[in-house]
Write a protein that holds these residues in place. Structure first.
Motif, PDB file in Angstrom:
ATOM      1  N   TRP B 100       0.860   4.243   2.308  1.00  0.00           N
ATOM      2  CA  TRP B 100       1.291   4.838   3.546  1.00  0.00           C
ATOM      3  C   TRP B 100       0.590   4.541   4.941  1.00  0.00           C
ATOM      4  O   TRP B 100       1.160   4.485   6.004  1.00  0.00           O
ATOM      5  N   PHE B 102       0.347   1.141   5.509  1.00  0.00           N
ATOM      6  CA  PHE B 102       1.270  -0.127   5.769  1.00  0.00           C
ATOM      7  C   PHE B 102       2.365   0.886   6.353  1.00  0.00           C
ATOM      8  O   PHE B 102       3.156   0.105   7.318  1.00  0.00           O
ATOM      9  N   ALA B 103       3.122   1.739   5.827  1.00  0.00           N
ATOM     10  CA  ALA B 103       4.067   2.582   6.419  1.00  0.00           C
ATOM     11  C   ALA B 103       4.189   3.011   7.734  1.00  0.00           C
ATOM     12  O   ALA B 103       4.830   3.071   8.442  1.00  0.00           O
ATOM     13  N   THR B 107       6.532   0.483   9.766  1.00  0.00           N
ATOM     14  CA  THR B 107       7.858   1.156   9.407  1.00  0.00           C
ATOM     15  C   THR B 107       7.861   2.232  10.512  1.00  0.00           C
ATOM     16  O   THR B 107       8.953   2.215  11.021  1.00  0.00           O
TER      17      THR B 107
END
Lengths: 217, 217
Positions: B100, B102-103, B107
């Motif tokens: 999460w 990295f998300a 993202t």
């Protein structure tokens, strides 16, 4: 228990290995871990079966028994933590390798993706030509700094690490852009990554998927 | 040895806590680690003394003895690995919390930053109005999926983690955008983050920097 990853059934880059499953394949090859690949159509990526693994409906995912991960950076880091070879042991060097993973996806990649997205979605718009130098400028601002940091070194911080794996793959998306030509040390850095046996195996495997899909048409 | 971080001498958000030092301050408060702050002007951020710590010339950095880190995600992860409280112990849950993180930066944040950058740099351009729905759409595509994943849960995956810390801060940048109003569960999620004592202390500390700078003018 074999690891299973997801990848595009039909790679939109025609087998050039630019999709993010390549990062996971490369990491798994570096540590010598076999894996299965579950190929997905674009339609299947947006269906509930896949969304239950990856809420953002993308590839790759990583399944190992009960553990399901998405985000290529997180998957590569998990692989690097489970197996030797992608992260240094010393606490500080390890933290710096992880720092370069975050720099790859959080600082260097976004303007590269933005430039690609503008080409894909706005190249017929009247403003595209006027915006392009700005988009190139944002990419090159990061390349300038990365190139200056790398200098004549082989890798970003000592030995090859998961940070280099992520950064090399992020930079590869610029190979057809013409923007790398002013940074010969970054071109050589990418080539060093591509020359690794694990990279070559991963690349061949993703290319085989594309070639099989093309032959089957 | 006291940890030292860097932050803006004059916060461009006028003390709203949107700069990335807030993530590091929050993480340090969560784990109860005292720290010093070295404030930097925009000019100082681009000088060699700072570039030797942070090749991309940004804030925050993190110094602990010989260890120098940049990238807020990497710094928060390092803090979480050194102290209890921000990552679960179980291997799978720990990998998902990192996922999460990295998300958040890879993202969810990029389309939010892109929308802000367009406002800052292109709002006087003739194409701005026509592009804005597309920029909003890219943000909302990620909010849709994040909102659906979160549902009625308190945090993204079980207990509060470094993944929530990063995601809440990334989402906060949308507070003045009007785009969050269609996602009441994300608004409540942000509010839960902001209600944490560690968040409040970190917020007060960064606000005090802005207020001192304003008073000194």
């Amino acid at each position: 228990m074999t690891v299973t990853i997801t990848a595009f059934e039909q790679s939109p880059d025609r087998g050039r290995g630019l999709a993010r499953d390549m990062r996971v394949r490369w990491a798994l090859e570096e540590v010598g871990q076999p894996y299965d690949v579950h190929l997905l159509s674009f339609a299947a990526m947006k269906k509930q079966a896949h969304l239950s693994l990856h809420p953002f409906g993308q590839i790759p995912t990583y399944e190992d028994g009960d553990l399901v991960l998405f985000e290529s950076g997180a998957i590569v880091l998990h692989i690097a933590e489970q197996h030797a070879g992608l992260l240094p042991n010393e606490v500080g060097a390890r933290a710096r390798a992880i720092m370069w993973m975050f720099a790859a996806v959080g600082t260097v990649e976004p303007p590269i993706v933005e430039r690609s997205a503008a080409y894909l979605m706005e190249r017929d718009k009247p403003w595209y030509a006027e915006r392009l130098p700005m988009l190139d400028g944002r990419v090159c601002a990061q390349l300038d700094r990365l190139s200056r940091h790398l200098g004549d070194a082989e890798w970003l911080d000592g030995a090859f690490s998961a940070g280099d794996l992520m950064m090399v793959h992020v930079l590869r998306r610029l190979e057809s852009s013409g923007l790398l030509q002013d940074y010969p040390n970054l071109v050589a850095y990418i080539a060093r990554g591509e020359a690794r046996p694990a990279y070559k195996q991963a690349f061949a495997d993703q290319l085989a998927v594309f070639e099989a899909a093309s032959a089957g048409k």
